[in-house]
Design a protein around this motif. Structure first.
Motif, PDB file in Angstrom:
ATOM      1  N   THR A 135       0.591  -1.245  -0.080  1.00  0.00           N
ATOM      2  CA  THR A 135       0.093   0.210   0.052  1.00  0.00           C
ATOM      3  C   THR A 135       0.694   1.232  -0.033  1.00  0.00           C
ATOM      4  OG1 THR A 135      -1.572  -1.037   1.224  1.00  0.00           O
ATOM      5  CG2 THR A 135      -1.890   1.353   1.146  1.00  0.00           C
ATOM      6  N   LEU A 136       0.590   2.084  -0.650  1.00  0.00           N
ATOM      7  CA  LEU A 136       1.296   3.360  -0.922  1.00  0.00           C
ATOM      8  C   LEU A 136       0.283   4.388  -0.423  1.00  0.00           C
ATOM      9  CD1 LEU A 136       4.237   4.528  -1.895  1.00  0.00           C
ATOM     10  CD2 LEU A 136       2.655   5.229  -4.111  1.00  0.00           C
ATOM     11  N   GLN A 137       0.658   4.758   0.899  1.00  0.00           N
ATOM     12  CA  GLN A 137      -0.049   5.791   1.640  1.00  0.00           C
ATOM     13  C   GLN A 137       0.187   7.253   0.977  1.00  0.00           C
ATOM     14  OE1 GLN A 137      -2.260   5.033   3.656  1.00  0.00           O
ATOM     15  NE2 GLN A 137      -1.679   3.228   4.196  1.00  0.00           N
ATOM     16  N   CYS A 138      -0.872   7.610   0.093  1.00  0.00           N
ATOM     17  CA  CYS A 138      -1.136   8.986  -0.498  1.00  0.00           C
ATOM     18  C   CYS A 138      -2.476   9.329  -0.376  1.00  0.00           C
ATOM     19  CB  CYS A 138      -0.240   8.817  -1.870  1.00  0.00           C
ATOM     20  SG  CYS A 138      -0.934   7.678  -2.924  1.00  0.00           S
ATOM     21  N   GLU A 139      -2.888  10.326  -1.252  1.00  0.00           N
ATOM     22  CA  GLU A 139      -4.212  10.747  -0.961  1.00  0.00           C
ATOM     23  C   GLU A 139      -4.550  10.895  -2.693  1.00  0.00           C
ATOM     24  OE1 GLU A 139      -7.604  11.250   0.213  1.00  0.00           O
ATOM     25  OE2 GLU A 139      -5.677  11.191   1.802  1.00  0.00           O
ATOM     26  N   PRO A 140      -5.627   9.807  -2.868  1.00  0.00           N
ATOM     27  CA  PRO A 140      -6.012   8.696  -2.112  1.00  0.00           C
ATOM     28  C   PRO A 140      -5.077   7.657  -2.164  1.00  0.00           C
ATOM     29  CG  PRO A 140      -7.069   8.251  -4.362  1.00  0.00           C
ATOM     30  CD  PRO A 140      -6.510   9.607  -4.193  1.00  0.00           C
ATOM     31  N   PRO A 141      -5.167   6.711  -1.234  1.00  0.00           N
ATOM     32  CA  PRO A 141      -4.089   5.552  -1.347  1.00  0.00           C
ATOM     33  C   PRO A 141      -4.238   4.686  -2.534  1.00  0.00           C
ATOM     34  CG  PRO A 141      -5.401   5.517   0.669  1.00  0.00           C
ATOM     35  CD  PRO A 141      -6.166   6.427  -0.284  1.00  0.00           C
ATOM     36  N   ILE A 142      -2.904   4.051  -2.924  1.00  0.00           N
ATOM     37  CA  ILE A 142      -2.620   3.350  -3.839  1.00  0.00           C
ATOM     38  C   ILE A 142      -2.382   1.756  -3.497  1.00  0.00           C
ATOM     39  CG2 ILE A 142      -1.637   2.768  -6.181  1.00  0.00           C
ATOM     40  CD1 ILE A 142      -0.919   5.741  -6.176  1.00  0.00           C
ATOM     41  N   TYR A 143      -3.111   0.830  -3.928  1.00  0.00           N
ATOM     42  CA  TYR A 143      -2.989  -0.565  -3.507  1.00  0.00           C
ATOM     43  C   TYR A 143      -2.532  -1.514  -4.676  1.00  0.00           C
ATOM     44  CZ  TYR A 143      -6.096   1.048   0.274  1.00  0.00           C
ATOM     45  OH  TYR A 143      -6.909   1.599   1.300  1.00  0.00           O
ATOM     46  N   PHE A 144      -1.441  -2.056  -4.232  1.00  0.00           N
ATOM     47  CA  PHE A 144      -0.676  -2.893  -5.110  1.00  0.00           C
ATOM     48  C   PHE A 144      -0.664  -4.523  -4.767  1.00  0.00           C
ATOM     49  CE2 PHE A 144       1.318   1.167  -5.849  1.00  0.00           C
ATOM     50  CZ  PHE A 144       1.245   1.266  -6.772  1.00  0.00           C
ATOM     51  N   PHE A 171     -10.174  -2.269  -8.015  1.00  0.00           N
ATOM     52  CA  PHE A 171     -10.754  -3.396  -7.404  1.00  0.00           C
ATOM     53  C   PHE A 171     -10.929  -3.422  -5.770  1.00  0.00           C
ATOM     54  CE2 PHE A 171      -8.166  -5.042 -10.997  1.00  0.00           C
ATOM     55  CZ  PHE A 171      -9.207  -5.609 -11.888  1.00  0.00           C
ATOM     56  N   ILE A 172     -10.054  -2.777  -5.279  1.00  0.00           N
ATOM     57  CA  ILE A 172     -10.184  -2.819  -3.758  1.00  0.00           C
ATOM     58  C   ILE A 172     -11.493  -1.570  -3.413  1.00  0.00           C
ATOM     59  CG2 ILE A 172      -9.223  -1.634  -1.625  1.00  0.00           C
ATOM     60  CD1 ILE A 172      -7.581  -4.043  -2.426  1.00  0.00           C
ATOM     61  N   GLU A 173     -11.659  -0.714  -4.232  1.00  0.00           N
ATOM     62  CA  GLU A 173     -12.838   0.144  -4.119  1.00  0.00           C
ATOM     63  C   GLU A 173     -13.993  -0.405  -4.386  1.00  0.00           C
ATOM     64  OE1 GLU A 173     -14.529   3.846  -3.492  1.00  0.00           O
ATOM     65  OE2 GLU A 173     -12.511   3.075  -2.821  1.00  0.00           O
TER      66      GLU A 173
END
Length: 204
Positions: A135-144, A171-173
């Motif tokens: 997970t890359l904590q940015c705004e919004p978060p990015i999941y890999f 997909f997470i969203e």
């Protein structure tokens, strides 16, 4: 000019006088033709390799997924523009350990159940591919979804690794939206069903 048992060219020699080429000259010319054939073959292989390299680089640079290549010590050898932008990689980061780069992004990069150290141990010590999450904590978060693949050398050892990062944020969203929808629907249905249940009990 022979290369790999096939003729790739001809070496032609001309002289103004008759009988200019004796056996010694023929032997020298044969040696020259062998060297010329070898040089031509190497030039052709180099050109083909260069073209293949350019094609591979174009594919890697055009990917919308992240890709990193590590050497046997876990140092960064290559990173495509996608992941370079996300991790703020600079040219001087090439040759640095990936762990050091991730530490610099501490708080921004998080791994799921598959920790970084465990993945490295599996890939380099055991030569096993590993699937995980990041997970890359940015705004919004990015999941890999992360795939660690060992680069096996001729001795059967992991001489490096490829790290593939596939963006699964959408997909997470979608999964979160589905869960929210089910939660709302179940809550909205619960209220009228409670009333119906009460009237049924009253009628009974």
């Amino acid at each position: 000019l022979f290369a790999s048992s096939s003729v790739i060219g001809v070496l032609s020699c001309y002289a103004r006088k008759e009988d200019a080429f004796d056996d010694d000259a023929a032997r020298i010319l044969l040696t020259l033709s062998s060297e010329a054939a070898l040089a031509l073959e190497k030039a052709s292989l180099y050109r083909t390799t260069l073209e293949d390299k350019m094609k591979i680089e174009a594919i890697i640079n055009g990917l919308t997924d992240g890709i990193m290549v590590l050497d046997s010590e876990g140092r960064l050898v290559l990173a495509n523009p996608f992941i370079s932008r996300l991790l703020h990689l600079e040219e001087e980061d090439r040759g640095r350990e990936l762990e050091e780069i991730l530490r610099r992004n501490e708080g921004r990069v998080g791994f799921g159940e598959t920790s970084y150290r465990w993945a490295m141990e599996e890939v380099f010590a055991r030569g096993n591919p590993v699937k995980g999450e990041m997970t890359l904590q940015c705004e919004p978060p990015i999941y890999f979804q992360v795939l660690w693949l060992p680069l096996i050398d001729p001795d059967g050892r992991a001489g490096g690794a490829i790290v593939l990062l596939h963006d699964v944020t959408d997909f997470i969203e979608l999964d979160r939206m589905k869960s929210d929808f089910i939660s709302i629907v179940s809550h909205e249905l619960k209220t009228p069903l409670t009333s119906i249940k009460g009237f049924v009990r009253l009628l009974a």
